[in-house]
Motif scaffolding. Sequence first.
Motif, PDB file in Angstrom:
ATOM      1  N   LYS A  68       0.837  -1.201   0.000  1.00 28.93           N
ATOM      2  CA  LYS A  68       0.000   0.000   0.000  1.00 28.93           C
ATOM      3  C   LYS A  68       0.875   1.255   0.000  1.00 28.93           C
ATOM      4  O   LYS A  68       0.586   2.232  -0.720  1.00 28.93           O
ATOM      5  CB  LYS A  68      -0.926  -0.007   1.215  1.00 28.93           C
ATOM      6  CG  LYS A  68      -1.895   1.160   1.252  1.00 28.93           C
ATOM      7  CD  LYS A  68      -2.832   1.051   2.447  1.00 28.93           C
ATOM      8  CE  LYS A  68      -3.826   2.213   2.484  1.00 28.93           C
ATOM      9  NZ  LYS A  68      -4.754   2.102   3.655  1.00 28.93           N
ATOM     10  N   ILE A  71       2.429   1.710  -3.514  1.00 28.63           N
ATOM     11  CA  ILE A  71       1.434   2.177  -4.473  1.00 28.63           C
ATOM     12  C   ILE A  71       1.204   3.679  -4.310  1.00 28.63           C
ATOM     13  O   ILE A  71       1.064   4.418  -5.285  1.00 28.63           O
ATOM     14  CB  ILE A  71       0.116   1.398  -4.316  1.00 28.63           C
ATOM     15  CG1 ILE A  71       0.309  -0.037  -4.814  1.00 28.63           C
ATOM     16  CG2 ILE A  71      -1.030   2.071  -5.067  1.00 28.63           C
ATOM     17  CD1 ILE A  71      -0.851  -0.955  -4.514  1.00 28.63           C
ATOM     18  N   GLY A  72       1.206   4.139  -3.068  1.00 23.22           N
ATOM     19  CA  GLY A  72       1.030   5.560  -2.798  1.00 23.22           C
ATOM     20  C   GLY A  72       2.194   6.400  -3.274  1.00 23.22           C
ATOM     21  O   GLY A  72       2.070   7.614  -3.471  1.00 23.22           O
ATOM     22  N   SER A  75       2.844   6.300  -9.626  1.00 22.37           N
ATOM     23  CA  SER A  75       1.675   6.269 -10.495  1.00 22.37           C
ATOM     24  C   SER A  75       1.666   5.025 -11.387  1.00 22.37           C
ATOM     25  O   SER A  75       0.710   4.800 -12.139  1.00 22.37           O
ATOM     26  CB  SER A  75       1.650   7.522 -11.387  1.00 22.37           C
ATOM     27  OG  SER A  75       2.815   7.579 -12.193  1.00 22.37           O
ATOM     28  N   PRO A  77       1.230   1.154 -12.510  1.00 24.20           N
ATOM     29  CA  PRO A  77       0.391   0.042 -12.060  1.00 24.20           C
ATOM     30  C   PRO A  77       1.242  -1.026 -11.358  1.00 24.20           C
ATOM     31  O   PRO A  77       2.411  -1.213 -11.706  1.00 24.20           O
ATOM     32  CB  PRO A  77      -0.204  -0.522 -13.360  1.00 24.20           C
ATOM     33  CG  PRO A  77       0.076   0.480 -14.409  1.00 24.20           C
ATOM     34  CD  PRO A  77       1.280   1.255 -13.977  1.00 24.20           C
ATOM     35  N   HIS A  94      -6.889  -5.439  -4.130  1.00 25.43           N
ATOM     36  CA  HIS A  94      -7.575  -4.538  -5.068  1.00 25.43           C
ATOM     37  C   HIS A  94      -8.000  -3.256  -4.356  1.00 25.43           C
ATOM     38  O   HIS A  94      -7.894  -2.148  -4.903  1.00 25.43           O
ATOM     39  CB  HIS A  94      -8.787  -5.247  -5.674  1.00 25.43           C
ATOM     40  CG  HIS A  94      -9.539  -4.418  -6.664  1.00 25.43           C
ATOM     41  ND1 HIS A  94     -10.748  -3.818  -6.357  1.00 25.43           N
ATOM     42  CD2 HIS A  94      -9.267  -4.075  -7.942  1.00 25.43           C
ATOM     43  CE1 HIS A  94     -11.175  -3.151  -7.411  1.00 25.43           C
ATOM     44  NE2 HIS A  94     -10.303  -3.284  -8.383  1.00 25.43           N
ATOM     45  N   LYS A  95      -8.440  -3.410  -3.126  1.00 25.87           N
ATOM     46  CA  LYS A  95      -8.918  -2.276  -2.340  1.00 25.87           C
ATOM     47  C   LYS A  95      -7.811  -1.258  -2.072  1.00 25.87           C
ATOM     48  O   LYS A  95      -8.072  -0.051  -1.985  1.00 25.87           O
ATOM     49  CB  LYS A  95      -9.519  -2.773  -1.020  1.00 25.87           C
ATOM     50  CG  LYS A  95     -10.298  -1.732  -0.245  1.00 25.87           C
ATOM     51  CD  LYS A  95     -10.993  -2.361   0.958  1.00 25.87           C
ATOM     52  CE  LYS A  95     -11.818  -1.328   1.713  1.00 25.87           C
ATOM     53  NZ  LYS A  95     -12.509  -1.926   2.884  1.00 25.87           N
ATOM     54  N   ILE A  96      -6.556  -1.725  -1.950  1.00 24.04           N
ATOM     55  CA  ILE A  96      -5.457  -0.790  -1.671  1.00 24.04           C
ATOM     56  C   ILE A  96      -4.800  -0.281  -2.958  1.00 24.04           C
ATOM     57  O   ILE A  96      -3.822   0.452  -2.902  1.00 24.04           O
ATOM     58  CB  ILE A  96      -4.397  -1.402  -0.730  1.00 24.04           C
ATOM     59  CG1 ILE A  96      -3.699  -2.594  -1.381  1.00 24.04           C
ATOM     60  CG2 ILE A  96      -5.010  -1.770   0.607  1.00 24.04           C
ATOM     61  CD1 ILE A  96      -2.525  -3.136  -0.564  1.00 24.04           C
ATOM     62  N   GLY A  97      -5.338  -0.699  -4.118  1.00 26.27           N
ATOM     63  CA  GLY A  97      -4.870  -0.116  -5.369  1.00 26.27           C
ATOM     64  C   GLY A  97      -4.067  -1.004  -6.295  1.00 26.27           C
ATOM     65  O   GLY A  97      -3.584  -0.540  -7.329  1.00 26.27           O
ATOM     66  N   GLU A  99      -3.492  -3.354  -9.266  1.00 26.66           N
ATOM     67  CA  GLU A  99      -4.270  -3.445 -10.503  1.00 26.66           C
ATOM     68  C   GLU A  99      -4.300  -4.853 -11.094  1.00 26.66           C
ATOM     69  O   GLU A  99      -5.294  -5.265 -11.687  1.00 26.66           O
ATOM     70  CB  GLU A  99      -3.712  -2.469 -11.540  1.00 26.66           C
ATOM     71  CG  GLU A  99      -4.626  -2.282 -12.726  1.00 26.66           C
ATOM     72  CD  GLU A  99      -4.325  -1.023 -13.514  1.00 26.66           C
ATOM     73  OE1 GLU A  99      -4.649  -0.996 -14.704  1.00 26.66           O
ATOM     74  OE2 GLU A  99      -3.769  -0.061 -12.938  1.00 26.66           O
TER      75      GLU A  99
END
Length: 233
Positions: A68, A71-72, A75, A77, A94-97, A99
């Motif tokens: 997480k 990902i933050g 940019s 994937p 998926h919820k934390i980003g 792809e």
Amino acid sequence: MKIIPAIDLIDGQNVRLSQGDYNKQSRMKKTPQEALEFYAGFESVQRIHVVDLLGALKQEALESNLVKELIGQSSLPFEIGGGLRSLETIKQYHKIGVEYFILGTRAITDVAWLKEAAELFPGKIFVGVDAKENDIYINGWTENSGILIDEYLETVEDLNLAGIIYTDINKDGMGLGPNFENTARVNNMTRHKVVASGGIRNKADLDKLESLGITEAIVGKASHNVKFWEGIK
């Protein structure tokens, strides 16, 4: 050729294994955060490949907090593998980003479950086909599944997958080059996109894979060497 650098994690550290052996691990010079910042500077880097190595052994997601954070930071994937044995875990990532999702052991042994995952996340599931010769290995590469590559590919041909990640275990982390012959053979067996993985050393290896019809490659240990990136935009 799209390059997908690998960040392999054990206890939050950026490591590499040789031939998938957990007793043969080496820590990379760059932290996961530093590696991600470095890779983001290249146009050819299209995704970041993250593997939760202990998660693969323990069959659960252990690095979700760090993933997480990464990902933050970027940019680009992300695709995640290691310990994804349930739809709940996929949904959690998926919820934390995240792809894309790399499914290995359970996707190999339970095609009905893989079909369910592919229907839930169409075009977002990569299947990790990790092999020695034609034998697919599972459970962190520690066990022969008893399933052959060609037989398996037939069973998943009609699923809506993102692709097949083919890794020659004997080549992985050894710096001896990929298995060009088998990578091409696997690519010719299926309509799915085949992503090369394992043993890629330099741009020459990438160029040869591209000549064989491969358009994407996961690069592990070599991607930590500045010389690898010479001539690559």
